[in-house]
Motif scaffolding. Structure first.
Motif, mmCIF file in Angstrom:
data_model
loop_
_atom_site.group_PDB
_atom_site.id
_atom_site.type_symbol
_atom_site.label_atom_id
_atom_site.label_comp_id
_atom_site.label_asym_id
_atom_site.label_seq_id
_atom_site.Cartn_x
_atom_site.Cartn_y
_atom_site.Cartn_z
ATOM 1 N N LEU A 62 -9.865 89.635 -10.012
ATOM 2 C CA LEU A 62 -11.016 89.454 -10.891
ATOM 3 C C LEU A 62 -11.167 87.985 -11.258
ATOM 4 C CD1 LEU A 62 -10.517 92.300 -13.484
ATOM 5 C CD2 LEU A 62 -12.268 92.143 -11.739
ATOM 6 N N PRO A 63 -12.388 87.582 -11.660
ATOM 7 C CA PRO A 63 -12.492 86.280 -12.319
ATOM 8 C C PRO A 63 -11.574 86.246 -13.547
ATOM 9 C CG PRO A 63 -14.676 87.111 -11.763
ATOM 10 C CD PRO A 63 -13.703 88.225 -11.471
ATOM 11 N N TRP A 65 -11.924 84.931 -16.332
ATOM 12 C CA TRP A 65 -12.576 85.063 -17.636
ATOM 13 C C TRP A 65 -12.743 86.515 -18.075
ATOM 14 C CZ3 TRP A 65 -15.877 83.026 -13.596
ATOM 15 C CH2 TRP A 65 -16.855 83.911 -13.142
ATOM 16 N N ALA B 41 -21.107 87.258 -11.805
ATOM 17 C CA ALA B 41 -19.925 87.625 -11.041
ATOM 18 C C ALA B 41 -19.125 88.742 -11.690
ATOM 19 C CB ALA B 41 -19.037 86.390 -10.861
ATOM 20 N N ASP B 42 -19.736 89.451 -12.637
ATOM 21 C CA ASP B 42 -19.008 90.514 -13.336
ATOM 22 C C ASP B 42 -19.323 91.888 -12.759
ATOM 23 O OD1 ASP B 42 -17.889 88.604 -15.051
ATOM 24 O OD2 ASP B 42 -19.614 88.646 -16.364
ATOM 25 N N PHE B 58 -23.056 102.588 -4.799
ATOM 26 C CA PHE B 58 -21.877 101.810 -4.440
ATOM 27 C C PHE B 58 -21.794 100.647 -5.406
ATOM 28 C CE2 PHE B 58 -20.085 98.151 -2.125
ATOM 29 C CZ PHE B 58 -18.809 98.636 -1.992
ATOM 30 N N CYS B 59 -20.666 100.525 -6.098
ATOM 31 C CA CYS B 59 -20.518 99.399 -7.021
ATOM 32 C C CYS B 59 -19.064 98.969 -7.049
ATOM 33 C CB CYS B 59 -20.979 99.784 -8.423
ATOM 34 S SG CYS B 59 -19.922 100.982 -9.224
ATOM 35 N N ASP B 60 -18.838 97.745 -7.480
ATOM 36 C CA ASP B 60 -17.461 97.285 -7.669
ATOM 37 C C ASP B 60 -17.443 96.111 -8.626
ATOM 38 O OD1 ASP B 60 -14.705 97.338 -7.413
ATOM 39 O OD2 ASP B 60 -14.754 97.441 -5.239
ATOM 40 N N ILE B 61 -16.234 95.752 -9.033
ATOM 41 C CA ILE B 61 -16.091 94.762 -10.096
ATOM 42 C C ILE B 61 -15.837 93.363 -9.569
ATOM 43 C CG2 ILE B 61 -15.304 96.450 -11.770
ATOM 44 C CD1 ILE B 61 -12.456 95.596 -11.138
ATOM 45 N N LEU B 62 -15.699 93.210 -8.272
ATOM 46 C CA LEU B 62 -15.564 91.877 -7.698
ATOM 47 C C LEU B 62 -16.892 91.141 -7.766
ATOM 48 C CD1 LEU B 62 -13.644 92.637 -4.415
ATOM 49 C CD2 LEU B 62 -12.798 91.440 -6.409
ATOM 50 N N PRO B 63 -16.850 89.804 -7.700
ATOM 51 C CA PRO B 63 -18.093 89.091 -7.444
ATOM 52 C C PRO B 63 -18.708 89.576 -6.115
ATOM 53 C CG PRO B 63 -16.385 87.546 -8.149
ATOM 54 C CD PRO B 63 -15.717 88.880 -7.962
ATOM 55 N N ALA B 93 -17.056 95.376 -20.996
ATOM 56 C CA ALA B 93 -16.019 95.105 -20.021
ATOM 57 C C ALA B 93 -16.538 95.046 -18.591
ATOM 58 C CB ALA B 93 -14.935 96.180 -20.115
ATOM 59 N N THR B 94 -15.809 94.298 -17.745
ATOM 60 C CA THR B 94 -16.048 94.329 -16.315
ATOM 61 C C THR B 94 -15.374 95.578 -15.774
ATOM 62 O OG1 THR B 94 -16.182 91.929 -16.188
ATOM 63 C CG2 THR B 94 -15.687 93.094 -14.156
ATOM 64 N N SER B 95 -16.171 96.611 -15.536
ATOM 65 C CA SER B 95 -15.666 97.924 -15.174
ATOM 66 C C SER B 95 -16.710 98.581 -14.291
ATOM 67 C CB SER B 95 -15.455 98.746 -16.451
ATOM 68 O OG SER B 95 -15.455 100.118 -16.184
ATOM 69 N N ARG B 96 -16.273 99.393 -13.342
ATOM 70 C CA ARG B 96 -17.265 100.061 -12.497
ATOM 71 C C ARG B 96 -18.219 100.891 -13.331
ATOM 72 N NH1 ARG B 96 -14.362 102.399 -7.037
ATOM 73 N NH2 ARG B 96 -13.525 100.411 -6.271
ATOM 74 N N ASN B 97 -17.725 101.437 -14.445
ATOM 75 C CA ASN B 97 -18.582 102.269 -15.281
ATOM 76 C C ASN B 97 -19.686 101.480 -15.961
ATOM 77 O OD1 ASN B 97 -17.188 104.643 -14.726
ATOM 78 N ND2 ASN B 97 -15.710 104.275 -16.370
ATOM 79 N N ASN B 98 -19.554 100.181 -15.986
ATOM 80 C CA ASN B 98 -20.577 99.342 -16.597
ATOM 81 C C ASN B 98 -21.457 98.652 -15.562
ATOM 82 O OD1 ASN B 98 -19.740 100.061 -19.144
ATOM 83 N ND2 ASN B 98 -18.412 98.278 -19.417
ATOM 84 N N LYS B 138 -21.087 107.172 -19.030
ATOM 85 C CA LYS B 138 -19.766 106.847 -18.475
ATOM 86 C C LYS B 138 -19.223 105.520 -18.995
ATOM 87 C CE LYS B 138 -20.516 109.673 -14.440
ATOM 88 N NZ LYS B 138 -21.069 109.678 -13.075
ATOM 89 N N ASN C 69 -17.067 105.568 -5.018
ATOM 90 C CA ASN C 69 -17.790 104.947 -3.905
ATOM 91 C C ASN C 69 -17.585 105.748 -2.616
ATOM 92 O OD1 ASN C 69 -18.889 102.727 -5.297
ATOM 93 N ND2 ASN C 69 -17.019 101.522 -5.028
ATOM 94 N N ASN D 97 -10.443 101.368 -18.626
ATOM 95 C CA ASN D 97 -10.817 101.785 -19.974
ATOM 96 C C ASN D 97 -10.294 103.167 -20.323
ATOM 97 O OD1 ASN D 97 -12.231 99.440 -20.548
ATOM 98 N ND2 ASN D 97 -14.102 100.218 -19.623
ATOM 99 N N ARG D 122 -17.878 116.343 -25.778
ATOM 100 C CA ARG D 122 -17.506 114.931 -25.829
ATOM 101 C C ARG D 122 -18.411 114.162 -26.798
ATOM 102 N NH1 ARG D 122 -18.289 109.978 -22.685
ATOM 103 N NH2 ARG D 122 -19.555 110.981 -21.104
#
Lengths: 263, 263, 263, 263
Positions: A62-63, A65, B41-42, B58-63, B93-98, B138, C69, D97, D122
């Motif tokens: 991760l970054p 930050w 990049a979050d 399709f999502c992920d937390i990398l840039p 947070a940097t999270s797939r759920n976000n 989520k 994913n 999380n 929930r």
């Protein structure tokens, strides 16, 4: 290009270098000012010396930050000697195996810069790593190769000479099969007792390197970029090898000799 | 602030929007020019419509720039209708759920902007989400709350009205418990048939929104920032709700009414 | 040990092999029954052929059962030819670079098993990979080395012979510097037209390999373990190389010759 | 179901509980013996108390057995009081999380078990969390809700009573809107001074809970399953609330009263 910061002195919380200063390493991961890539978001890592001979290692992709683990760890862990790094990839994958610092036994190592045309001679670089150290070849970076070569060249007994010879071997490959600029680098490494740092380039564009003794902390920070503006940071000249031991700082000439290696 | 791009028209490879243009979405993840945060990049995400009623996600937390899965997927998958997003967190947070886009049934949704002071009334916002939709809550973003509220307000039968009412409810909370600027946003969403987009702010700083029909592709891109310079992109005015259906584009006034909601 | 499944035939959704059957690949990631490691949770990957000559690649380091994913992608993407893999590490890191399938150009490759004592001769194995292919050496697994060696040995023109020679080279290293059992493996690979699979061991414990033609699907699954119980799966004998082409299946003897290689 | 272990006593390296014993927590992540899910690979976490009032937190979504950061951290960090957890999801996403332990201020909390039919209520559970604590609602688990409710019920001044009331509120929701079994749980939590643990179920199947004083370590481990076989672990009875303070262990009856809550 990457950014890094190291510390030797009285034990401090890692966050005192990593995240608290105005231009902390984490701030540099978003807004570096003295290198080409302002964003250094392709992973981060820290190596710190505590009660054991071997350093602790923590890295992620991760970054810096946005990683809560990094934030918590640097707020809890206190160390007298540590290395911290934020990465901007020059081509190899964003993977934990490619994150700095690298560690083998008591030694840790991190690097900023590049060996010109490295992807043209990556196999040759790997072949220079002896069998005994090959198990430590986990990723694909030039940086890890440089570290393992330096270990093979005798980092233990002759830190400066070993790094010169290792650099010379990769510089030789770059001159033979790679591309200019052949080497531009700073690096910091440690055996858990002393902290070493180097600034070197084959052209006039060596990445920046600074250090500063803090009387209030009782320790010295060694960095890619000053952690605060308006402070009295000392710039290290290109072609220099620094040995930080307690309060002392010794600077020697760093002069790899690629010709001899190529012979 | 985030950046996003959407497409409706003849099926194209996702990469034709996501990574190939000169100022593609991935380029904007590193160097956005029309928003406060140049680095997005979050995390990232895509939602695309294929053979099924529900979109793929399709999502992920990398840039976005460093994820090989994203690169491969967008080079392989062709779609007539898709949404793509790169995120710059405004606090959560940097999270797939976000990560955007979010999806519920046939609907997908993505958002750029903020509801002022959202962390002061996040619980109130959650409480507005009815039981039947709460299983889809989520993450913790205002964006996902806005989407679920819009579904609750009848996105199915009245897309514009439902989003106006959902926006009004959150704008009302912001005026009551939050902070100015209360709403600044663009959003794009789809049921798999039409593509909708909105630009709105409670002050004079609505985030930018553009679209452009490409005759060569036979489709339309709707974006935070033009994908190429020198092209004839149409800027959407603040307070507008766009419905893209086949080759057509209809623009209506978008006017949430927070007063009535707060009553 | 790992588990894998491949398919060739009429285009089907990937989930029809990966997650839907009673003992699907994802089920095997939690409860494999015919191998030593019941849990295969050290990453997963899929390679699928679509409209392009090169396969799509998707992998991650999460357990396959918990990756949304993967679930979404396999529900959306339809393919006439694909490979899917769940990993149980035999020592190397849990990293995307170590996830199967691997791909170079049109070729994809995945593997289950081990080369005995591989960590004692990993450097030697790397040295067998020619310069032209070394850029594709991204991780540290024996599996990726086997694939690159097979490419170097002419996978393009002579799939069986090339894999025999590549296996022989690694088997030779294992006999010389490694440990027994020297080779136990199944592998599947493809150029996007045909699907190949092999079952081989230097002792009596070759990992299992099955295949089955489904008239309802109009295609054939090739797997580590049957996807459903009570079906008529064909077990492949040890020392066999299978070529699947359309509805046809040809079985040849697979006999690496490590002696000749070592000479 | 999950597995956890906690420690209070003379400072020890975390690895002395987490990875070194024969049936350490990491071993339990692969081969738990006293719970339904032998594999606990949906993330892990640790909370440890050091020099600060607030605990350090470290969690990730990889299986605990394959995370090098966890290995390094637990080998370096020494603590007098810590909690460690490996997760087997009962439905919510594999996300940082949703990883235990959770922490708010000085308090840390981890949980094993389930509130029956939680996904049906929930939203009601979230609504019970007061505004002042809602910023700490980061994930979607019943466990985190239980912790925040316990804080709201006065964990600070009355640990047992607060957890009884919080449990009663969720048990009441389960009886009203959920499903049997309504509550099965163990939990451990701390304010950095004392360690608390509870074992409770609404039926006869309370998850197991043990503890043991080690004279050699000068500390006590509190665990889901004994860390070594053949040792004299004390089983805690269902309906018990344990307070561990220095060398002492006090056991009280734990009796939530859901009727009063529902009234």
């Amino acid at each position: 290009m990457c950014r890094w910061a190291a510390y030797i002195g009285e034990p401090i919380f890692l966050e005192d270098i990593v995240s608290r200063p105005g231009h902390s390493l984490i701030h540099q991961s978003q807004c570096a000012t003295e290198c080409k890539s302002a964003t250094n978001a392709d992973g981060f890592g820290i190596a710190w010396y505590g009660e054991r001979a071997e350093p602790g290692l923590f890295c992620d992709i991760l970054p810096a930050w946005s990683d809560p683990n990094l934030k918590s760890l640097t707020a809890q862990v206190r160390s007298r000697l540590f290395l911290a790094h934020v990465r901007a990839s020059t081509g190899t994958a964003t993977s934990r195996n490619n994150c700095h610092p690298f560690a083998v036994g008591r030694w840790s190592f991190m690097h900023n810069g590049q060996i010109g045309g490295y992807d043209r001679f990556r196999r040759d670089a790997d072949m220079l790593i002896p069998d005994a150290l090959y198990a430590h070849r986990k990723g694909a970076t030039d940086s890890e190769a440089l570290f393992l070569l330096a270990l093979a060249e005798g980092l233990e007994g002759d830190p400066k000479g070993a790094l010169e010879r290792a650099t010379a071997r990769l510089e030789g490959l770059s001159r033979q099969k790679g591309a200019a600029p052949h080497v531009r680098m700073t690096a910091a490494f440690s055996d858990g007792a002393r902290l070493y740092a180097v600034r070197y380039a084959t052209d006039d564009h060596a990445p920046t390197l600074y250090h500063r003794w803090s009387a209030s902390r009782g320790g010295r920070a060694v960095v890619s970029e000053p952690l605060e503006s308006g402070e009295d940071w000392l710039a290290v000249s290109p072609g220099s090898f620094c040995t930080f031991d307690g309060t002392e700082c010794r600077v020697d000439t760093f002069r790899p000799n690629p010709v001899a290696v190529a012979a």
